[in-house]
Design a protein around this motif. Structure first.
Motif, short mmCIF file in Angstrom:
data_model
loop_
_atom_site.label_atom_id
_atom_site.label_comp_id
_atom_site.label_asym_id
_atom_site.label_seq_id
_atom_site.Cartn_x
_atom_site.Cartn_y
_atom_site.Cartn_z
N ASN A 88 0.86 -1.20 0.10
CA ASN A 88 0.09 0.01 0.05
C ASN A 88 0.81 1.48 0.05
O ASN A 88 0.34 2.37 0.13
N SER A 89 2.08 0.95 -0.18
CA SER A 89 3.15 2.32 0.06
C SER A 89 2.96 3.00 -1.63
O SER A 89 2.73 2.42 -2.35
N ALA A 90 3.78 4.28 -1.30
CA ALA A 90 3.91 4.79 -2.58
C ALA A 90 5.18 4.37 -3.39
O ALA A 90 5.13 4.51 -4.74
N VAL A 91 5.94 3.55 -2.56
CA VAL A 91 7.25 3.09 -3.60
C VAL A 91 6.64 1.95 -4.41
O VAL A 91 7.03 2.27 -5.74
N TYR A 92 5.55 1.22 -4.06
CA TYR A 92 5.17 0.23 -4.86
C TYR A 92 4.17 1.01 -5.97
O TYR A 92 4.19 0.40 -7.08
N LYS A 93 3.56 1.44 -5.35
CA LYS A 93 2.23 2.01 -6.37
C LYS A 93 2.99 2.92 -7.52
O LYS A 93 2.37 2.78 -8.65
N ASP A 94 3.93 3.83 -7.00
CA ASP A 94 4.43 4.62 -8.16
C ASP A 94 5.40 3.84 -9.03
O ASP A 94 5.16 4.00 -10.25
N LEU A 95 5.99 2.93 -8.85
CA LEU A 95 6.68 1.95 -9.45
C LEU A 95 5.70 1.20 -10.51
O LEU A 95 5.80 1.03 -11.82
N LEU A 96 4.56 0.76 -10.13
CA LEU A 96 3.47 0.11 -10.69
C LEU A 96 2.96 0.73 -11.86
O LEU A 96 2.73 0.62 -12.96
N GLN A 97 2.54 2.06 -11.27
CA GLN A 97 1.97 2.96 -12.34
C GLN A 97 2.90 3.53 -13.34
O GLN A 97 2.62 3.59 -14.61
N SER A 98 4.16 3.53 -13.26
CA SER A 98 5.11 4.13 -14.17
C SER A 98 5.49 2.91 -15.33
O SER A 98 5.46 3.46 -16.57
N LEU A 99 5.38 1.79 -14.82
CA LEU A 99 5.72 0.74 -15.67
C LEU A 99 4.25 0.51 -16.51
O LEU A 99 4.33 0.09 -17.61
N SER A 100 3.13 0.64 -15.91
CA SER A 100 1.86 0.67 -16.72
C SER A 100 1.76 1.49 -17.87
O SER A 100 1.36 1.32 -18.84
N GLU A 101 2.35 2.98 -17.44
CA GLU A 101 2.02 4.05 -18.61
C GLU A 101 3.30 3.61 -19.59
O GLU A 101 3.01 3.95 -20.78
N LYS A 102 4.43 3.24 -19.27
CA LYS A 102 5.20 2.75 -20.29
C LYS A 102 4.82 1.75 -21.09
O LYS A 102 4.88 1.65 -22.32
N SER A 103 4.03 0.51 -20.64
CA SER A 103 3.69 -0.46 -21.47
C SER A 103 2.51 -0.02 -22.38
O SER A 103 2.44 -0.20 -23.58
N VAL A 104 1.67 1.02 -22.04
CA VAL A 104 0.60 1.50 -22.72
C VAL A 104 1.25 2.42 -23.76
O VAL A 104 0.46 2.36 -25.02
N GLU A 105 2.13 3.28 -23.62
CA GLU A 105 2.91 4.09 -24.63
C GLU A 105 3.57 3.04 -25.76
O GLU A 105 3.55 3.53 -27.06
N ALA A 106 4.34 2.08 -25.30
CA ALA A 106 4.53 1.01 -26.10
C ALA A 106 3.66 0.43 -27.08
O ALA A 106 3.90 0.03 -28.26
#
Length: 273
Positions: free
Chosen positions: A255-273
């Motif tokens: 539930n931390s920002a460390v995990y959620k921010d990493l998950l969100q950044s990887l999700s955005e990169k996968s969408v852009e790809a």
């Protein structure tokens, strides 16, 4: 006529008795001055003697220091064919005047220095700030939410979880777990003993600022086994810390920002790809 002679005698006695009294008083200051001069001369002699003794002691100490320095140089850099002299110098006592005694104080000191040097070299092999790992993929990060075992299975997962533990001031739990894993890989007995001692001082000792939370039973077992440690001496403690991180820190990590921010950044990169 007899009366005149008697009067003259009395006058003569009075006349000659007065100067004698004055002579007594005149000699007193001179006597006191003479005694003072003698006392001052005695004090000066004692002072000069004390100064001479101090200078002599200083020269003796200087000579002793020179001999100690020469003995140390012979020990550190002995010439070929002079091994006996070098060994004799290494055993020289620091309170001795010569280097011929067989005292072991410097030998013990050299052994302690070698032990500290070995400990320092082993501490260089401590876990790095971050394990070398490629950037995690989105699928890998998603699997971290499935179980704590999957999170701890990959270097990227351990690095991310360790970053979170640092924000909670409990990074020592991960450091201890990683040090135990490194200890299990060792086979050399001397290295095992040295690494076990380092782990004990860093994470088990109550005097360490990085002490991990262990129950009394596990501590007693470790203290008994430290007499002859093996690579599995900390297995019970490692399991206890692993369980603590699983039950206490892992839910907050998800539930931390460390995990959620990493998950969100990887999700955005996968969408852009």
């Amino acid at each position: 006529m007899p009366q005149l002679l008697q009067d003259n005698e009395e006058c003569l006695q009075k006349h000659f008795s007065r100067p004698l009294r004055w002579k007594q008083f005149l000699f007193l200051p001179r006597a006191e001055e003479y005694n003072a001069n003698i006392h001052q001369a005695t004090e000066e002699d004692e002072w000069n003697k004390a100064v001479h003794d101090i200078k002599l002691m200083g020269s003796e100490r200087t000579e002793m220091r020179k001999r100690q320095m020469s003995a140390t140089q012979e020990t550190s850099d002995p010439l070929p064919g002079q091994h006996g002299v070098g060994n004799r110098g290494s055993n020289a006592c620091c309170f001795c005047w010569c280097c011929c005694c067989s005292c072991s104080c410097l030998t013990v000191r050299n052994q302690e220095q070698r032990s500290r040097r070995a400990s320092h070299e082993l501490r260089r092999d401590d876990p790095p700030t971050c394990e070398e790992s490629p950037t995690p993929t989105l699928e890998e990060v998603i699997t971290w939410a499935q179980s704590f075992d999957k999170l701890m299975l990959t270097p990227a997962g351990r690095n991310t979880f360790r970053e979170f533990l640092r924000t909670e001031f409990s990074e020592e739990n991960m450091l201890f777990w990683m040090a135990c894993e490194e200890l299990k890989k060792e086979a050399n007995k001397s290295i095992i003993e040295e690494k076990a001692r380092i782990i004990y001082e860093d994470y088990i000792s109550i005097l360490s600022p990085k002490e991990v939370s262990l129950d009394s039973r596990v501590r007693e077992v470790i203290n008994r086994n430290m007499v002859e440690p093996s690579q599995h001496i900390f297995d019970d403690a490692q399991l206890q810390i692993y369980t603590l991180m699983h039950r206490d820190s892992y839910p907050r990590f998800m539930n931390s920002a460390v995990y959620k921010d990493l998950l969100q950044s990887l999700s955005e990169k996968s969408v852009e790809a």
